[in-house]
Design a protein around this motif. Sequence first.
Motif, PDB file in Angstrom:
ATOM      1  N   VAL A  16     -50.862 -37.772  25.523  1.00 35.68           N
ATOM      2  CA  VAL A  16     -52.110 -38.068  26.225  1.00 35.68           C
ATOM      3  C   VAL A  16     -53.261 -37.613  25.355  1.00 35.68           C
ATOM      4  CG1 VAL A  16     -53.550 -37.490  28.226  1.00 35.68           C
ATOM      5  CG2 VAL A  16     -51.100 -37.920  28.527  1.00 35.68           C
ATOM      6  N   THR A  17     -54.266 -38.444  25.245  1.00 37.24           N
ATOM      7  CA  THR A  17     -55.469 -38.056  24.532  1.00 37.24           C
ATOM      8  C   THR A  17     -56.688 -38.564  25.291  1.00 37.24           C
ATOM      9  OG1 THR A  17     -56.493 -37.909  22.337  1.00 37.24           O
ATOM     10  CG2 THR A  17     -55.575 -40.034  22.975  1.00 37.24           C
ATOM     11  N   ARG A  18     -57.873 -38.412  24.673  1.00 38.15           N
ATOM     12  CA  ARG A  18     -59.120 -38.567  25.439  1.00 38.15           C
ATOM     13  C   ARG A  18     -60.160 -39.274  24.565  1.00 38.15           C
ATOM     14  NH1 ARG A  18     -60.685 -32.862  27.148  1.00 38.15           N
ATOM     15  NH2 ARG A  18     -60.685 -32.622  24.890  1.00 38.15           N
ATOM     16  N   ALA A  19     -61.031 -40.023  25.223  1.00 39.43           N
ATOM     17  CA  ALA A  19     -62.206 -40.603  24.573  1.00 39.43           C
ATOM     18  C   ALA A  19     -63.392 -40.397  25.504  1.00 39.43           C
ATOM     19  CB  ALA A  19     -61.994 -42.085  24.297  1.00 39.43           C
ATOM     20  N   THR A  20     -64.588 -40.384  24.931  1.00 41.48           N
ATOM     21  CA  THR A  20     -65.789 -40.142  25.728  1.00 41.48           C
ATOM     22  C   THR A  20     -66.828 -41.212  25.469  1.00 41.48           C
ATOM     23  OG1 THR A  20     -66.703 -38.699  24.012  1.00 41.48           O
ATOM     24  CG2 THR A  20     -65.446 -37.651  25.774  1.00 41.48           C
ATOM     25  N   SER A  21     -67.689 -41.435  26.468  1.00 40.33           N
ATOM     26  CA  SER A  21     -68.795 -42.376  26.342  1.00 40.33           C
ATOM     27  C   SER A  21     -69.945 -41.907  27.220  1.00 40.33           C
ATOM     28  CB  SER A  21     -68.378 -43.790  26.771  1.00 40.33           C
ATOM     29  OG  SER A  21     -69.482 -44.678  26.716  1.00 40.33           O
ATOM     30  N   SER A  22     -71.134 -41.925  26.659  1.00 45.49           N
ATOM     31  CA  SER A  22     -72.345 -41.607  27.423  1.00 45.49           C
ATOM     32  C   SER A  22     -73.212 -42.832  27.648  1.00 45.49           C
ATOM     33  CB  SER A  22     -73.163 -40.528  26.689  1.00 45.49           C
ATOM     34  OG  SER A  22     -72.423 -39.323  26.606  1.00 45.49           O
ATOM     35  N   ASP A  23     -72.725 -43.992  27.269  1.00 41.65           N
ATOM     36  CA  ASP A  23     -73.465 -45.232  27.507  1.00 41.65           C
ATOM     37  C   ASP A  23     -73.498 -45.547  28.998  1.00 41.65           C
ATOM     38  OD1 ASP A  23     -73.722 -45.527  24.817  1.00 41.65           O
ATOM     39  OD2 ASP A  23     -72.134 -47.025  24.615  1.00 41.65           O
ATOM     40  N   PRO A  24     -74.638 -45.998  29.520  1.00 45.42           N
ATOM     41  CA  PRO A  24     -74.661 -46.435  30.917  1.00 45.42           C
ATOM     42  C   PRO A  24     -73.693 -47.580  31.187  1.00 45.42           C
ATOM     43  CG  PRO A  24     -76.891 -46.136  30.083  1.00 45.42           C
ATOM     44  CD  PRO A  24     -75.979 -46.016  28.900  1.00 45.42           C
ATOM     45  N   ASP A  25     -73.469 -48.440  30.170  1.00 41.20           N
ATOM     46  CA  ASP A  25     -72.559 -49.565  30.360  1.00 41.20           C
ATOM     47  C   ASP A  25     -71.171 -49.313  29.776  1.00 41.20           C
ATOM     48  OD1 ASP A  25     -73.237 -49.605  27.710  1.00 41.20           O
ATOM     49  OD2 ASP A  25     -74.008 -51.652  27.682  1.00 41.20           O
ATOM     50  N   LEU A  26     -70.915 -48.105  29.279  1.00 39.04           N
ATOM     51  CA  LEU A  26     -69.607 -47.717  28.718  1.00 39.04           C
ATOM     52  C   LEU A  26     -69.138 -48.698  27.646  1.00 39.04           C
ATOM     53  CD1 LEU A  26     -67.681 -46.475  31.888  1.00 39.04           C
ATOM     54  CD2 LEU A  26     -69.178 -45.207  30.331  1.00 39.04           C
ATOM     55  N   ALA A  27     -70.083 -49.100  26.781  1.00 39.73           N
ATOM     56  CA  ALA A  27     -69.760 -50.079  25.748  1.00 39.73           C
ATOM     57  C   ALA A  27     -69.105 -49.449  24.532  1.00 39.73           C
ATOM     58  CB  ALA A  27     -71.023 -50.826  25.319  1.00 39.73           C
ATOM     59  N   THR A  28     -69.448 -48.223  24.209  1.00 40.16           N
ATOM     60  CA  THR A  28     -68.893 -47.591  23.012  1.00 40.16           C
ATOM     61  C   THR A  28     -68.217 -46.285  23.392  1.00 40.16           C
ATOM     62  OG1 THR A  28     -71.012 -46.506  22.552  1.00 40.16           O
ATOM     63  CG2 THR A  28     -70.592 -48.619  21.476  1.00 40.16           C
ATOM     64  N   TRP A  29     -67.100 -46.013  22.732  1.00 42.33           N
ATOM     65  CA  TRP A  29     -66.289 -44.843  23.034  1.00 42.33           C
ATOM     66  C   TRP A  29     -65.951 -44.109  21.743  1.00 42.33           C
ATOM     67  CZ3 TRP A  29     -64.707 -43.335  27.963  1.00 42.33           C
ATOM     68  CH2 TRP A  29     -65.009 -44.236  28.996  1.00 42.33           C
ATOM     69  N   THR A  30     -65.831 -42.809  21.843  1.00 41.49           N
ATOM     70  CA  THR A  30     -65.416 -41.988  20.704  1.00 41.49           C
ATOM     71  C   THR A  30     -64.133 -41.258  21.072  1.00 41.49           C
ATOM     72  OG1 THR A  30     -67.714 -41.643  20.018  1.00 41.49           O
ATOM     73  CG2 THR A  30     -66.058 -40.126  19.158  1.00 41.49           C
ATOM     74  N   LYS A  31     -63.085 -41.536  20.321  1.00 43.38           N
ATOM     75  CA  LYS A  31     -61.813 -40.875  20.570  1.00 43.38           C
ATOM     76  C   LYS A  31     -61.821 -39.460  20.001  1.00 43.38           C
ATOM     77  CE  LYS A  31     -58.845 -44.977  20.219  1.00 43.38           C
ATOM     78  NZ  LYS A  31     -57.795 -45.586  19.376  1.00 43.38           N
ATOM     79  N   ASP A  32     -61.110 -38.567  20.678  1.00 43.68           N
ATOM     80  CA  ASP A  32     -60.812 -37.274  20.070  1.00 43.68           C
ATOM     81  C   ASP A  32     -59.975 -37.509  18.819  1.00 43.68           C
ATOM     82  OD1 ASP A  32     -62.112 -36.044  22.101  1.00 43.68           O
ATOM     83  OD2 ASP A  32     -60.386 -34.959  22.897  1.00 43.68           O
ATOM     84  N   PRO A  33     -60.190 -36.729  17.778  1.00 39.58           N
ATOM     85  CA  PRO A  33     -59.424 -36.952  16.550  1.00 39.58           C
ATOM     86  C   PRO A  33     -57.945 -36.623  16.688  1.00 39.58           C
ATOM     87  CG  PRO A  33     -60.766 -34.980  16.364  1.00 39.58           C
ATOM     88  CD  PRO A  33     -61.182 -35.657  17.626  1.00 39.58           C
ATOM     89  N   ALA A  34     -57.594 -35.869  17.686  1.00 38.88           N
ATOM     90  CA  ALA A  34     -56.185 -35.518  17.884  1.00 38.88           C
ATOM     91  C   ALA A  34     -55.842 -35.628  19.361  1.00 38.88           C
ATOM     92  CB  ALA A  34     -55.910 -34.105  17.379  1.00 38.88           C
ATOM     93  N   GLY A  35     -54.567 -35.736  19.666  1.00 43.01           N
ATOM     94  CA  GLY A  35     -54.140 -35.824  21.043  1.00 43.01           C
ATOM     95  C   GLY A  35     -54.301 -34.508  21.783  1.00 43.01           C
ATOM     96  N   LEU A  36     -54.237 -34.587  23.120  1.00 43.02           N
ATOM     97  CA  LEU A  36     -54.357 -33.388  23.951  1.00 43.02           C
ATOM     98  C   LEU A  36     -53.015 -32.683  24.102  1.00 43.02           C
ATOM     99  CD1 LEU A  36     -56.646 -34.770  26.806  1.00 43.02           C
ATOM    100  CD2 LEU A  36     -57.318 -33.441  24.805  1.00 43.02           C
ATOM    101  N   PHE A  37     -51.985 -33.425  24.405  1.00 44.25           N
ATOM    102  CA  PHE A  37     -50.641 -32.850  24.517  1.00 44.25           C
ATOM    103  C   PHE A  37     -49.634 -33.990  24.448  1.00 44.25           C
ATOM    104  CE2 PHE A  37     -52.465 -33.172  28.830  1.00 44.25           C
ATOM    105  CZ  PHE A  37     -51.600 -34.078  29.418  1.00 44.25           C
ATOM    106  N   ASP A  38     -48.390 -33.646  24.138  1.00 46.37           N
ATOM    107  CA  ASP A  38     -47.332 -34.643  24.090  1.00 46.37           C
ATOM    108  C   ASP A  38     -46.351 -34.391  25.233  1.00 46.37           C
ATOM    109  OD1 ASP A  38     -45.769 -32.511  23.291  1.00 46.37           O
ATOM    110  OD2 ASP A  38     -45.771 -33.077  21.172  1.00 46.37           O
ATOM    111  N   ARG A  39     -45.188 -34.987  25.148  1.00 42.92           N
ATOM    112  CA  ARG A  39     -44.247 -34.967  26.277  1.00 42.92           C
ATOM    113  C   ARG A  39     -43.396 -33.702  26.335  1.00 42.92           C
ATOM    114  NH1 ARG A  39     -39.001 -36.251  24.840  1.00 42.92           N
ATOM    115  NH2 ARG A  39     -38.694 -37.142  22.762  1.00 42.92           N
ATOM    116  N   THR A  40     -43.775 -32.680  25.620  1.00 39.12           N
ATOM    117  CA  THR A  40     -43.023 -31.427  25.660  1.00 39.12           C
ATOM    118  C   THR A  40     -42.834 -30.960  27.100  1.00 39.12           C
ATOM    119  OG1 THR A  40     -43.880 -30.769  23.499  1.00 39.12           O
ATOM    120  CG2 THR A  40     -42.994 -29.028  24.910  1.00 39.12           C
ATOM    121  N   GLY A  41     -41.589 -30.702  27.482  1.00 39.61           N
ATOM    122  CA  GLY A  41     -41.279 -30.242  28.830  1.00 39.61           C
ATOM    123  C   GLY A  41     -40.727 -31.312  29.740  1.00 39.61           C
ATOM    124  N   VAL A  42     -40.890 -32.588  29.363  1.00 43.33           N
ATOM    125  CA  VAL A  42     -40.310 -33.689  30.134  1.00 43.33           C
ATOM    126  C   VAL A  42     -39.654 -34.648  29.147  1.00 43.33           C
ATOM    127  CG1 VAL A  42     -41.903 -33.528  32.076  1.00 43.33           C
ATOM    128  CG2 VAL A  42     -42.496 -34.973  30.119  1.00 43.33           C
TER     129      VAL A  42
END
Length: 806
Positions: A416-442
Motif C-alpha cells: 500500500v502506498t499514498r499520493a496527495t493532491s491539493s488541486d480543487p479538481d484533483l487533476a494532479t497527484w504526487t506519489k510518495d517515493p516509497a510504499g507505506l507497508f507491504d503484506r508482512t503479516g498476511v
Amino acid sequence: MTEQRRTGRGERHLLGRRTFLRGATVAAAAAAVGVPRPITAGAASAAEPVLHLTYDEANGSTEFLDAVGQKTFGAHVVNNPAERVPGVRGNAFRTDGFSTWATGEFTAPITSQMTVQTWIALESYPSGTEKPYEELTSSSIIHQRTETAGFDLGVNTYGEWWFTATIDGQVRTLTAPWLFPLYEWVHIAAVVDGEAGELRLQMDSSEGTQEARLEIPAGATLDLAAGAPLVIGKAAEDETMDIFLVNALDAAYDDTKIYAVARDKATLAVEYTAAIAGAGTADEALQVTGLRFADDVLRPRFHAMPPANWTNEPHGLVEHGGNFHLFYQRTPNGPFKSQMHWGHMSSADLVTWTNHADALHPELNDREAKLGAVAGEGLTGQGSKGIWSGDVVSVDGTAYAFFTTVNYGGPFDPGVTRATSSDPDLATWTKDPAGLFDRTGVNDMRDPYLFQDRDTWHMIVGAAVDSGGGLAHYTASSVDGQWTRVQAPFSTVEFGSMDIGSVIWEMPVFEMLGTHDGTDVYILVANPIGGTVSKLTEPYTRGVYWTGTWDGKQFTPFQATPKPLDVIHGHLSPAVAPGPEGKLVGIGIVDERSSSQMQLDLGWAHTYSLPREWRLLADGKTLGQRALPQLQTLRGTKQSVTDVVVNGDNRLDAKGSQVEILAQVDPASTGTRYGISIAASPDNQEITRIYYDNGDLVIDKTRSSSGFDNEEAVLLRAPYDEAAFGKPVRFHVFVDHSVIDVFVNDAAAFSNRIYPTRKDGDTALSTGILLYSDGGETVFSSVDVWQLRAPGRQRVRGERSRRPSS
C-alpha cells in the motif's frame, strides 16, 4: 528476473522483443542535448515534405489522403470507427488503443537524411501483457520497418520512447532521456542526418524544446524498408492477450509529415510555436466521439462509466473542492484488463458526471537506474504492474489517495502506498517515493479503506489469512503519518467463522450506519473471492456485510454469518461516502455476463450501479438501500396507470430501454407470484421477468437475450428477508439498456446485466414493459413510467498537461 537494464556503449538490450545495438549510452545522448550541429544539406527549413497526412477527412472516413503523393492511406477498422476529433489544425485522427490505426504505402528518394514528424496527444501509454521490464513488448507512434531495415518511433508502457533506424545495415537506437507526456498536444521529430553523423529526437511541448542526439558514422545512409507499409498508431510486432491486441496506441494524431532532409532544431521549434497558439486542446482531441457507440443498443446512457474500454471497481468516492470525485479501475487502451490505472470522474450531485484525465498510472520503480543515469535511493511501490484499488480522503484541502501497488516482485508486491493532491479538481497527484507497508503479516493484501475515530486514523486492507479471507488493520495519528499494524484482529469474531469459503477479501468498507436503541451500529462490507467462491455458482462472488458495534479498537458483529449486500448477486465492491445530504451513498460495479469476444466487439466492458442511499432499517441489524433521490432530475415524460388488475401478463403502453418504473402493489390483493417484466420484444421472445415468489425474489433471464453470448441466461432465485424488508409492495426499477437496478420497498436491492439485442436497424425492439401475476390476481394500485434523459457527461473538463510524477 531482475528489473535492472544496463546501458553501456555497444551493449545489447531488449526493446519490443527485438535486440538492438546501441551506438551510445543514454547518458551520452542526454549530455549532447542542446549542442548545435551544422545542417549540410542546404536550406532544410524551405524543403517540402515527401509525405503529408492532414487527417481532415470527415468523421468516420476510413481514408486519409497524402497531400503530397495524392495516395490514399487507409484506417484499419474492426471494432470502432475511424474517428476525427478537433486537432491542432482542422481535424485529427483518434486511435482507440486496440483496433484502429492508419497504414499505407510510402516510397521516397531518401538516402542520408530524413525527418519524420507528427503532432500527437497521448491519453495513455500502451498496455502490453504485464511483463517484467526486460520482457516488454512496446508500441510504435509511427514506423516503416522490417527485420533488417527501416525506422521506428517507439514507446513503452512506462512512457519511455526512442527512435530506431537502420543505418548502413546496423540498427541504431536513440532513447529520449525524458518520458513522453500525457494529455498534451506535443510535436515530435525524429531526424536522420548522415551527413552530420547523428540521429536526433526533438520534442516541442509546454516544457519547451527538448532534444537528444546520438552519433553515427559521418556519411552514413538510412536503409529504408522498401515495400513495407508505413503504420501509424500500432507496433511493428503485435502483442496479444487472449483475443485482444494490447500494444496499440490510444492517441490523437495531426499533421504527420516526412521530409527527405534533416530539419533543424530552430525550424521545428518555430513551427510548434506558430501552430500551438491556435490549436485545439488535447482535452477535446482525446474525447470519444458520438460516432463510436451511436448504434450500440447495450451501452448504458445514464449510469456512471468511463468513456470507453475496460473498467472494474469504482473506489475512492470523496467530496473535495465542492464536488464528489469517483476513482475507478481502468484500462484506457481497450476492453481488456491490463496495467491498471486510476480513472477519475466528478459530479456535483452523483448523477451527472464529468470525465477527467486518469489520476494515477503505473510507473517504473527506480527508473533513473534503468535509464543509465545516477540512481539515488530509488523509487519503490510505484505500481509497475498496476495501480489497483484503494480509497481517498480529503483533509483540510488536501486529498490523500491510498492504493494497492503491484510490482514484479521485490518490495511492495503487493503493498500500500499514498499520493496527495491539493488541486480543487484533483487533476494532479504526487506519489510518495516509497510504499507505506507491504503484506508482512498476511498472505496477501489489497484495497485499503480509511476512517477516522476521534484522534486516530484507521486503515483496513482486504487480506488473505491462514483461514481464508480477512482484514489487516493499521492505525496512524495523522492521515499523512506513519502507519502501524495492529496485532489484534479487527473483528472480535474469528475471520474463519465470518468467511464464506474465499481465499481473500477485497474492497472492504467500514462506516457507522445508524443508531438503534441508543447504540451506534456499524457496517463492515467485504467482497470475498477465490476458493469455493465463484462468479456463476454458489457461493457467488458478491458483496456481503455484517452489522455490529465498534469500541474504538475492534468490531463486534451481531452475527458471524454475513448478509448479502444484494438480494440477488451481480453487484459488488461499492465505493461508499457521505452523499449530497450527508447520508451514506454506495456505487458499485455491475460486471459483465458476456464473452471476451462480445466485449471486444462492443469496445467496452463493465459499468457501475446507480448511486444507492444506505440506512439502518428498523430491526437495527439490516442495511436498507434505495435509489438516490437526486436521480429524479433525469426524469422526462411520464406515463401512468392506476388500479390495474393483473392475472398473467399485462403489457403497458409505456415502453423504453432508458426508463424508470415505479409500481405500487395493493398488499391485500396479490397472487402467489407478482412483479414486472422489462426489455420485452413485441413477441416476448426477449423478455426479463422480476417478481416475488412466496418468500423469494426472482429474476428470470432465460429469455433476456437472443443472439448474444450471455453466460448467465438463467433464472436466479434468492431468499427475501420479509421480516426486515416488509412484504414487497413497491417495485422501483431502472432500465438502462443492458443494466438494471431494482429496489423493493426502498429497502432491498439488486443490480444485474441483461442483453436485449433485438432491433430494427439502429432502433431497439426489446423495450416493452409488462405487469405480471401468477397464482391469483394482483392489483397494481399505481404504475408510473418515466423516460430518462442521458445526463451531460463524458467531457474532460479543464485538464492540465499530465507529466509523469516520477
